[in-house]
Motif scaffolding. Structure first.
Motif, PDB file in Angstrom:
ATOM      1  N   SER A 229       0.850  -1.188   0.000  1.00  0.00           N
ATOM      2  CA  SER A 229       0.000   0.000   0.000  1.00  0.00           C
ATOM      3  C   SER A 229       0.884   1.235   0.000  1.00  0.00           C
ATOM      4  N   ARG A 230       0.319   2.340  -0.410  1.00  0.00           N
ATOM      5  CA  ARG A 230       1.095   3.578  -0.477  1.00  0.00           C
ATOM      6  C   ARG A 230       1.594   3.992   0.899  1.00  0.00           C
ATOM      7  N   SER A 231       0.795   3.768   1.926  1.00  0.00           N
ATOM      8  CA  SER A 231       1.170   4.238   3.258  1.00  0.00           C
ATOM      9  C   SER A 231       2.429   3.550   3.782  1.00  0.00           C
ATOM     10  N   HIS A 232       2.664   2.301   3.371  1.00  0.00           N
ATOM     11  CA  HIS A 232       3.813   1.572   3.892  1.00  0.00           C
ATOM     12  C   HIS A 232       4.926   1.380   2.874  1.00  0.00           C
ATOM     13  N   HIS A 233       4.668   1.731   1.621  1.00  0.00           N
ATOM     14  CA  HIS A 233       5.670   1.492   0.590  1.00  0.00           C
ATOM     15  C   HIS A 233       5.829   2.708  -0.318  1.00  0.00           C
ATOM     16  N   GLY A 234       5.565   3.891   0.226  1.00  0.00           N
ATOM     17  CA  GLY A 234       5.552   5.081  -0.615  1.00  0.00           C
ATOM     18  C   GLY A 234       6.898   5.716  -0.860  1.00  0.00           C
ATOM     19  N   SER A 235       7.885   5.494   0.003  1.00  0.00           N
ATOM     20  CA  SER A 235       9.167   6.184  -0.150  1.00  0.00           C
ATOM     21  C   SER A 235      10.117   5.390  -1.033  1.00  0.00           C
ATOM     22  N   TRP A 236      11.075   6.097  -1.624  1.00  0.00           N
ATOM     23  CA  TRP A 236      12.074   5.439  -2.465  1.00  0.00           C
ATOM     24  C   TRP A 236      12.905   4.471  -1.628  1.00  0.00           C
ATOM     25  N   GLY A 237      13.186   4.817  -0.386  1.00  0.00           N
ATOM     26  CA  GLY A 237      13.921   3.920   0.488  1.00  0.00           C
ATOM     27  C   GLY A 237      13.205   2.596   0.679  1.00  0.00           C
ATOM     28  N   ASN A 238      11.881   2.658   0.838  1.00  0.00           N
ATOM     29  CA  ASN A 238      11.106   1.427   0.973  1.00  0.00           C
ATOM     30  C   ASN A 238      11.132   0.602  -0.300  1.00  0.00           C
ATOM     31  N   HIS A 239      11.049   1.299  -1.442  1.00  0.00           N
ATOM     32  CA  HIS A 239      11.097   0.582  -2.723  1.00  0.00           C
ATOM     33  C   HIS A 239      12.439  -0.132  -2.889  1.00  0.00           C
ATOM     34  N   LYS A 240      13.526   0.530  -2.551  1.00  0.00           N
ATOM     35  CA  LYS A 240      14.846  -0.098  -2.670  1.00  0.00           C
ATOM     36  C   LYS A 240      14.949  -1.319  -1.765  1.00  0.00           C
ATOM     37  N   ARG A 241      14.467  -1.197  -0.555  1.00  0.00           N
ATOM     38  CA  ARG A 241      14.505  -2.327   0.372  1.00  0.00           C
ATOM     39  C   ARG A 241      13.706  -3.503  -0.174  1.00  0.00           C
ATOM     40  N   ASP A 242      12.511  -3.210  -0.723  1.00  0.00           N
ATOM     41  CA  ASP A 242      11.658  -4.275  -1.240  1.00  0.00           C
ATOM     42  C   ASP A 242      12.301  -4.973  -2.437  1.00  0.00           C
ATOM     43  N   ARG A 243      12.929  -4.195  -3.319  1.00  0.00           N
ATOM     44  CA  ARG A 243      13.558  -4.808  -4.502  1.00  0.00           C
ATOM     45  C   ARG A 243      14.714  -5.716  -4.098  1.00  0.00           C
ATOM     46  N   ARG A 244      15.462  -5.313  -3.105  1.00  0.00           N
ATOM     47  CA  ARG A 244      16.575  -6.145  -2.635  1.00  0.00           C
ATOM     48  C   ARG A 244      16.056  -7.424  -1.980  1.00  0.00           C
ATOM     49  N   ARG A 245      14.967  -7.310  -1.245  1.00  0.00           N
ATOM     50  CA  ARG A 245      14.358  -8.499  -0.645  1.00  0.00           C
ATOM     51  C   ARG A 245      13.857  -9.453  -1.721  1.00  0.00           C
TER      52      ARG A 245
END
Length: 298
Positions: A229-245
């Motif tokens: 969801s946007r509230s928990h995955h809205g920042s670029w930092g979160n996107h980078k973490r998710d892609r690495r995972r």
């Protein structure tokens, strides 16, 4: 957000528990003139005769009092941070014998629940258990399960409270009880879990995989599903973490499928078809032997 006893959740700061009466204000030391001045300059809201609330009170609570009732059902649960499907209207509780209720001007649809309550006379909210009973009846079964999961996970209700909820809803809803899972951290996780269950899949929730971290859902031991969801995955930092995972999971032989909350909520037929095809295809490779920490099974 909510961590308290079953019927006394932690409320947002703009939600009082009861209306103020003129007698209360006078007993607290205010004069009649001071009360009048406070209403005139907006520091005190006079919502109907002898029903006052502080200026910063949540508008939904004010509207419920204006209409002669208490905040109830999905409106109250949403205010507490519990997952409910977005629904039009303000849900309020009214006494079954309430014959003369106010009719203030309002553009919002009012959904009235005419029923008894254990609330005190001046309370502005019904108990959470009563709101959950109403929400079960007001929503589709899958949405009701998601709401109950959310309330349980947040601590708004405990197992005894859930037992009480199912004791007070019509019998046709009691088959939902075995479907509940306290581990679900978001309503969308519950909705996807129920879709997968309908496909005959084995689903684990909030599984921690060494080298990857905790994942929302692990299906049949190989398919990782994350509900974003946007509230928990809205920042670029979160996107980078998710892609690495995701990359780490692929390296271990897992497949990751990320689903958007808006699709889960508003395109469920499309989501279940995506899930059906993914499950039918099966894993590309068998996941390597890796330590998987299960917190329990569905």
């Amino acid at each position: 957000m909510i961590r308290s006893s079953a019927d006394r959740p932690v409320l947002p700061s703009d939600v009082p528990t009861a209306v103020l009466r003129r007698a209360h204000l006078l007993a607290a030391g205010a004069t009649g003139r001071q009360i009048t001045d406070a209403v005139r300059d907006g520091r005190l809201l006079r919502l109907r005769r002898d029903h006052y609330l502080p200026r910063d009170t949540d508008p939904q609570v004010c509207a419920a009092v204006q209409w002669g009732g208490r905040l109830d059902c999905v409106s109250l649960l949403r205010l507490l941070g519990v997952f409910v499907r977005e629904r039009a209207g303000l849900h309020i509780q009214l006494a079954p014998d309430a014959s003369r209720t106010p009719r203030p001007e309002a553009s919002t649809e009012i959904v009235r629940h005419w029923r008894p309550t254990s609330s005190a006379a001046d309370d502005v909210l019904v108990p959470v258990r009563e709101a959950l009973c109403a929400a079960v009846r007001c929503q589709r079964p899958r949405d009701a399960v998601a709401t109950l999961d959310s309330a349980w996970h947040l601590g708004a209700v405990d197992e005894d409270g859930l037992a009480d909820v199912f004791a007070h809803v019509p019998g046709r809803y009691r088959s939902l009880r075995p479907l509940l899972d306290q581990r679900a951290e978001a309503g969308t996780e519950t909705l996807v879990r129920l879709m997968l269950r309908s496909l005959g899949c084995h689903v684990d929730l909030q599984v921690r995989i060494d080298g990857v971290g905790r994942v929302d859902l692990l299906v049949d031991g190989w398919l990782v599903i994350e509900c974003d969801s946007r509230s928990h995955h809205g920042s670029w930092g979160n996107h980078k973490r998710d892609r690495r995972r995701d990359a780490a999971a692929i390296g271990l032989g897992f497949t990751t499928l990320r689903l958007l909350a808006e699709d889960i909520l508003f395109r469920p037929e499309w989501v279940i078809e995506v899930l059906r095809r993914a499950v039918a295809r099966g894993p590309g490779t068998t996941p390597r032997t890796v330590r998987v920490h299960n917190s329990g099974e569905l």
